[in-house]
Design an enzyme around this catalytic site. Sequence first.
Site, PDB file in Angstrom:
ATOM      1  N   ASP A   1      -6.150  58.041   3.755  1.00  0.00           N
ATOM      2  CA  ASP A   1      -6.847  59.269   3.396  1.00  0.00           C
ATOM      3  C   ASP A   1      -5.886  60.440   3.547  1.00  0.00           C
ATOM      4  OD1 ASP A   1      -8.644  61.715   3.837  1.00  0.00           O
ATOM      5  OD2 ASP A   1     -10.151  60.169   3.398  1.00  0.00           O
TER       6      ASP A   1
ATOM      7  N   HIS B   1     -15.867  59.470   3.484  1.00  0.00           N
ATOM      8  CA  HIS B   1     -14.473  59.031   3.362  1.00  0.00           C
ATOM      9  C   HIS B   1     -14.358  57.547   3.690  1.00  0.00           C
ATOM     10  CE1 HIS B   1     -12.427  63.155   3.417  1.00  0.00           C
ATOM     11  NE2 HIS B   1     -13.715  63.421   3.554  1.00  0.00           N
TER      12      HIS B   1
END
Length: 470
Positions: free
Chosen positions: A128, A24
Amino acid sequence: MESQQTNNNNNIVIIMVPFPAQGHLNQLLHLSSLITTTYNLPIHVITTTTHGRQATTRTPLFSNIPNIHFHHYQTPPFQSPQPDPNATIKFPSQLIPAFHSSMHLRQPFNDLLSTLSHGAKRVVVIHDSLMGSVVQDVKLLAADNNVETYMFYCCSAFASFWYMNDASAGKLKLDEELELLLKEVPSNDDCYTMDDWQFIASLDVSYKTFSSGTIYDASRVIEGKFIDLVEKENYQNDKTLWPLGPFNPVEIKCDSSHKRHKLFEWLDKQEPNSVLYVSFGTTTSISNEQIQELALGLEKSEHKFIWVLRDADKGDIFEGEVRKIELPKGFEERVGENGLVVVDWAPQLEILGHPSTGGFMSHCGWNSSMEGMTMGVPILAWPMHSDQPRNAMLITKVLNVGMYVRDWTQRKEMVNSGVIEDVVRRLMASKEGDEIRKRAVELGDRIRQSMEIGGVTRLELDSFVAHVTR
């Protein structure tokens, strides 16, 4: 790509809020680099002290880009247990304490946003999807309505669409092609433990209610139909889906100041397309027994390889013991110059972009999948957890730029050395493998062309930046 300078008088500021898992982190840092080097916009990255150090240690380039500003904050201490190589479910549950600790970035984020929003024409928050809890106060703090938020979704549009189909209990309207695909879509069984599901569920703070749109590390060149399907099912009115991928660089440039990893001394000597790169990312821990079988399979295949043999990350990679992984006795001596085992951090994108690399044995995490496809390297798919089984299906069954080592229906079985030997030979030295490689190279060419001025992805990027700097 040529740089497009954005008028600094616009006074637009971007805050990136990545989730503290390497795959990520990597994606949003690559997006930061892409935006600031192409459009000259300032980027502020907020993360924990531990994970900021992790990201910049592994990829020092990110900390050397003048327009990227890192903001590292201490969060409460967390346990950092060892990964379990013998776990039946391979999701990296050892990281959950670190994930929980990162949720304490909520107040530091609020403070940073408050500071940056004063005097800015607009602050653009890109977070995110798993960091919705951290940015949930954004509407309350938006001075003069000059803050916009965009959620980043880190998996493929293909996987996302089938997750949506799962959530609808199969009520989405599917055409004939999709009905056929549905029969082969891997289940979510054993992708997560119950604790993992509970953690993910705990993060839902209805971020979509304050988000202006969603960003994917996805390309219409790769999965245009599924981008359209996700957009049709999930986005309306002023909510927009922005497929801006690939985020990762599409050209590998090394200047004289760039210190190359020692492995390239070996790789430079190999023939084009002759080397198989083997890596299962940062969240997969493989049992000793499976490592023995993989080693023997690579040896028996008699094909050249680079094997990055590292255990999965802990919550804090800088603390505690690191598992010592043992190879079969005499393995490295027998393999000799035919193979290279790397036990430290390796520059994956540069390896994949090297002309000697002709295949990639991968867990099919989306970050690795995008890097492999961008560089035109065919993939031997060995999914382990999360969205990886569905990414593997996209690669092998839809795009036909790879083949399975083990599909998801066989996930509980040991992959023996004979299977590994066979699949390596099929990819690296057969007509079938040559055809797959040809398709992978063609796909990589199309992806890279899409990033050039006037290309489909470059137009998406131009449109997004024009929108947030309007």
